[in-house]
Scaffold this active site. Structure first.
Site, mmCIF file in Angstrom:
data_model
loop_
_atom_site.group_PDB
_atom_site.id
_atom_site.type_symbol
_atom_site.label_atom_id
_atom_site.label_comp_id
_atom_site.label_asym_id
_atom_site.label_seq_id
_atom_site.Cartn_x
_atom_site.Cartn_y
_atom_site.Cartn_z
ATOM 1 N N HIS A 124 -1.843 -2.604 17.867
ATOM 2 C CA HIS A 124 -0.862 -2.241 16.842
ATOM 3 C C HIS A 124 -1.273 -2.728 15.449
ATOM 4 C CE1 HIS A 124 2.338 -1.842 20.244
ATOM 5 N NE2 HIS A 124 1.487 -0.835 20.220
ATOM 6 N N CYS A 132 -4.151 1.580 1.870
ATOM 7 C CA CYS A 132 -3.595 2.639 1.044
ATOM 8 C C CYS A 132 -3.510 3.914 1.878
ATOM 9 C CB CYS A 132 -4.471 2.871 -0.184
ATOM 10 S SG CYS A 132 -3.934 4.307 -1.145
ATOM 11 N N CYS A 135 -5.954 6.721 -0.411
ATOM 12 C CA CYS A 135 -7.418 6.627 -0.475
ATOM 13 C C CYS A 135 -7.998 5.786 0.660
ATOM 14 C CB CYS A 135 -7.874 6.078 -1.830
ATOM 15 S SG CYS A 135 -7.629 4.314 -2.048
ATOM 16 N N CYS A 183 -1.395 0.802 -4.593
ATOM 17 C CA CYS A 183 -2.839 0.654 -4.380
ATOM 18 C C CYS A 183 -3.523 0.321 -5.700
ATOM 19 C CB CYS A 183 -3.416 1.941 -3.802
ATOM 20 S SG CYS A 183 -5.213 1.946 -3.715
ATOM 21 N N CYS A 186 -6.003 3.472 -6.548
ATOM 22 C CA CYS A 186 -5.558 4.825 -6.900
ATOM 23 C C CYS A 186 -4.066 4.922 -7.208
ATOM 24 C CB CYS A 186 -5.921 5.808 -5.775
ATOM 25 S SG CYS A 186 -4.816 5.733 -4.353
ATOM 26 N N GLY A 223 3.389 -11.770 28.795
ATOM 27 C CA GLY A 223 4.327 -11.788 27.680
ATOM 28 C C GLY A 223 4.723 -10.419 27.176
#
Ligand SMILES: [Zn+2]
Length: 280
Positions: A124, A132, A135, A183, A186, A223
């Site tokens: 995960h 980002c 980009c 970001c 960008c 767990g």
């Protein structure tokens, strides 16, 4: 001190089943609860008002992102202080001893790495990295944290309620003033490099995890209840490959009828004792 729920010889049997096998450990929130990381799928967590972030909503809604980052900024400094618990330490010892070959984890806290495990697949993702969505550039979470602190210099903690687990409950007014990080390359939308509810695990990660599982001959589930398919599929695959399956968890586990041994109890306590006996 409460007596363990499991039989006196359960750890002997666990050790017998692990010794001499190539064991893949599949871990979930239960290995990190002893490090103070809350289990978002536990009954206690579900009883709270807040619900886990949904990936599709995060992608769609600027409001959801604003609330997420405001809470995340407040919670991060405590989260990053979490240290490995006894289950992480035991699994790292078993890896050094050549018994556990790989860890496949559903946790996003990097605590297996911190404990010294070298071969870890993060199904995960990890909260320590931010990506980002436009980009694709990766940024360290601490760096995003520093930028958020600089852009939100007001005493946000004073205006929020912080739960013992580090989660912040923020009022709408606090959230509405929050400057969401963008970001640096960008100006695009940032997302922690984690799989939220409703997101899919990237296929290259799943393939990597399956390859590692196939190279072993035993699966140690610890767990996790495997309620979510992204984890359950590894138990199913292990059963198809005739791997020896053993389970250590506080509650029932999906697919546990396929296991040679199920021990119900604390993963930290049980794995520590097993590691002690198996590694001297
Ligand atoms: Zn970008």
């Amino acid at each position: 001190v409460t007596a363990p729920q499991y039989e006196a010889d359960a750890i002997d049997r666990l050790c017998e089943l692990l010794l001499g096998r190539r064991v893949i450990a599949l871990t979930g929130a239960g290995v990190s609860t002893e490090s103070g990381i809350p289990d978002y799928r536990s009954p206690e967590a579900l009883a709270r008002s807040r619900t886990p972030i949904q990936g599709p909503e995060f992608a769609r809604s600027p409001d959801v992102r604003r609330r997420y980052w405001a809470r995340a900024m407040v919670g991060w400094e405590r989260f990053r202080e979490a240290r490995p618990g006894p289950a992480h330490v035991a699994l790292a010892k078993l890896e050094r001893a050549g018994i556990v070959t790989d860890v496949i984890t559903q946790n996003v806290d990097r605590l297996h790495h911190a404990a010294g495990s070298k071969r870890v697949v993060e199904l995960h993702g990890a909260l320590a990295e931010v990506r980002c969505t436009e980009c694709g550039v990766l940024e360290d979470r601490d760096s995003v944290q520093a930028r958020m602190r600089a852009e939100n210099p007001w005493p946000i903690e004073v205006e929020s309620t912080i739960a013992p687990d580090g989660d912040a409950e923020l009022t709408d007014d606090v959230v509405s003033r929050f400057q969401v990080p963008e970001c640096v390359a960008c100006g695009g939308i940032l997302k922690p490099r984690v799989v939220f509810f409703g997101d899919n695990v990237p296929s290259e990660i799943v393939d990597d995890a399956f390859q590692r599982l196939d190279s072993g001959n035993a699966l140690l589930v610890c767990g996790t209840s495997l309620a979510v398919f992204s984890g359950y599929r590894f138990l199913r695959r292990a059963a198809e490959r005739f791997h020896t399956i053993v389970i250590v968890n506080r509650g029932p586990v999906r697919g546990q009828e396929k296991a040679r041994l199920v021990i119900e109890g604390s993963t930290g306590e049980i794995l520590s004792e097993a590691a002690r006996r198996l590694t001297g």
